[in-house]
Enzyme design. Structure first.
Site, PDB file in Angstrom:
ATOM      1  N   SER A 243       0.816  -1.215   0.000  1.00 38.59           N
ATOM      2  CA  SER A 243       0.000   0.000   0.000  1.00 38.59           C
ATOM      3  C   SER A 243       0.850   1.266   0.000  1.00 38.59           C
ATOM      4  O   SER A 243       1.918   1.318   0.627  1.00 38.59           O
ATOM      5  CB  SER A 243      -0.891   0.011   1.245  1.00 38.59           C
TER       6      SER A 243
ATOM      7  N   GLU B 233       0.163   3.696   1.665  1.00 37.81           N
ATOM      8  CA  GLU B 233       0.173   4.181   3.049  1.00 37.81           C
ATOM      9  C   GLU B 233       1.489   3.856   3.748  1.00 37.81           C
ATOM     10  O   GLU B 233       1.795   4.429   4.802  1.00 37.81           O
ATOM     11  CB  GLU B 233      -1.001   3.586   3.826  1.00 37.81           C
TER      12      GLU B 233
ATOM     13  N   TYR C 264      -2.384   0.511  10.151  1.00 38.46           N
ATOM     14  CA  TYR C 264      -2.553  -0.133   8.850  1.00 38.46           C
ATOM     15  C   TYR C 264      -1.270  -0.044   8.033  1.00 38.46           C
ATOM     16  O   TYR C 264      -0.796  -1.038   7.471  1.00 38.46           O
ATOM     17  CB  TYR C 264      -3.704   0.537   8.092  1.00 38.46           C
TER      18      TYR C 264
END
Length: 353
Positions: free
Chosen positions: A138, A140, A162
């Protein structure tokens, strides 16, 4: 469609990406298997258009009960399915929720990837057959970005449970590739959306509200940080890159993005503009939706994927916003028809999460 002899196993098959990937693989002649969690209610709506009774002649989509937190179920499914490709798309994928449920997020997203890799490694060593593995990494993971745009060599700095969990999954995949010679690739996917996106994710929350506000079913849209900037693409484009990674002779890691970045505010303006409304007239800020640590901007450089995979996005953010608004306007129209006919709507419909 003649079969290719390829069998794919997808975790997270009932999610946005899983459903698009399943459609793509079926169109290419694959036999597709998906892992779903046992639940009191069905959560397979995104697969309705492609699912058929597995006992019917010619069925090529099969679902199996399992869970990324249960290593035994993963090993059992892999031994039973004997996949040629495994795509790990399963996760607790909501960044804001990961602050509220950090332990479960880590169990599913970090330890879950390790359990799946172990099951793949064990089966491959026992059977002698190579499994090609895809890990959904990801953007992120970049978090507090160290450079703009981000490349595969940009240092990571995750800013949420996350992001941290995904970073572990990313690096353990690379470690298994190098330690055990697995054909394991990571796709560092930047934000990707569609009409199948969950309604608590900001883009879908916006387009859902646009449809309901346009038809008088909702008055306001409550959001958090409007200044956060993201690189938004179309999930249907991005799953093609996943498949391409698994077709390469050698595994590798790739950024998948559009290379363009806009703010949440700008996306909202695009979406409301699709129905002739001004976003500022309907949006209010609710501090509950701010993250404890924010990611201010994400913008990916997909040059490597373009060069090595011959992949590039085909859907602009403007086209994406219109696609989602059109879908949610139709959804709101059906809601209004039911309401006007005297049916009571579920309390959860249109609620600002």
């Amino acid at each position: 469609m003649p079969t290719t002899g390829k069998r794919a196993l997808i975790t997270g098959i009932t999610g946005q990406d899983g459903s698009y990937l399943a459609e793509l693989l079926l169109s290419k002649g694959y036999e597709v298997h998906g892992i779903i969690r046992r639940s009191a209610s069905f959560n397979t709506q995104r697969l309705d258009s492609i699912y058929q009774d597995p006992h019917e002649r010619g069925a090529r989509l099969f679902l199996h009960y399992g869970d990324l937190t249960d290593a035994n179920s993963l090993s059992h499914i892999i031994r039973h399915v004997k996949p040629t490709e495994v795509c790990n798309l399963g996760a607790q994928s909501h960044v804001r929720v990961s602050f509220d449920n950090p332990i479960y997020t880590t169990d599913a997203d970090a330890s879950g990837a390790l359990k799946l890799l172990e099951a793949v490694r064990d089966y491959q060593e026992q059977s002698g057959y190579q499994i090609r593995y895809y890990q959904a990494s990801s953007s992120e993971m970049y978090g507090k970005v160290q450079e703009v745009p981000q490349t595969e060599k940009t240092p990571f700095y995750p800013r949420s449970p996350y992001g941290c969990a995904k970073l572990f999954a990313h690096w353990i995949t690379i470690n298994y590739r190098e330690a055990y010679n697995l054909h394991a690739s990571c796709g560092i996917l930047f934000n990707h959306e569609s009409p199948r996106r969950g309604e608590t994710f900001v883009t879908r929350k916006i387009t859902r509200a646009v449809g309901r506000i346009k038809l008088g079913l909702q008055k306001k849209l409550f959001l958090g940080n409007l200044d956060a900037k993201r690189d938004w693409g179309y999930a249907g484009d991005f799953v093609k890159a996943m498949w391409l990674m698994l077709q390469q002779d050698s595994p590798d890691d790739y950024i998948i993005s559009t290379g363009k970045m806009i703010s949440v505010r700008e996306f909202a303006q695009l979406a409301f503009g699709c129905v002739g409304l001004e976003a500022n007239d309907f949006i209010e800020i609710d501090p509950r939706y701010f993250r404890p640590t924010e990611v201010d901007q994400l913008q990916g450089d997909f040059s490597k994927a373009k060069k090595k995979l011959n992949w590039k996005p085909t859907t602009t953010v403007e086209q994406l916003a219109k696609m989602m608004v059109d879908h949610d306007l139709e959804l709101a129209s059906r809601e209004k028809t039911l309401r006007d006919a005297g049916h009571k709507m579920p309390a959860s419909v249109g609620h600002e999460h």
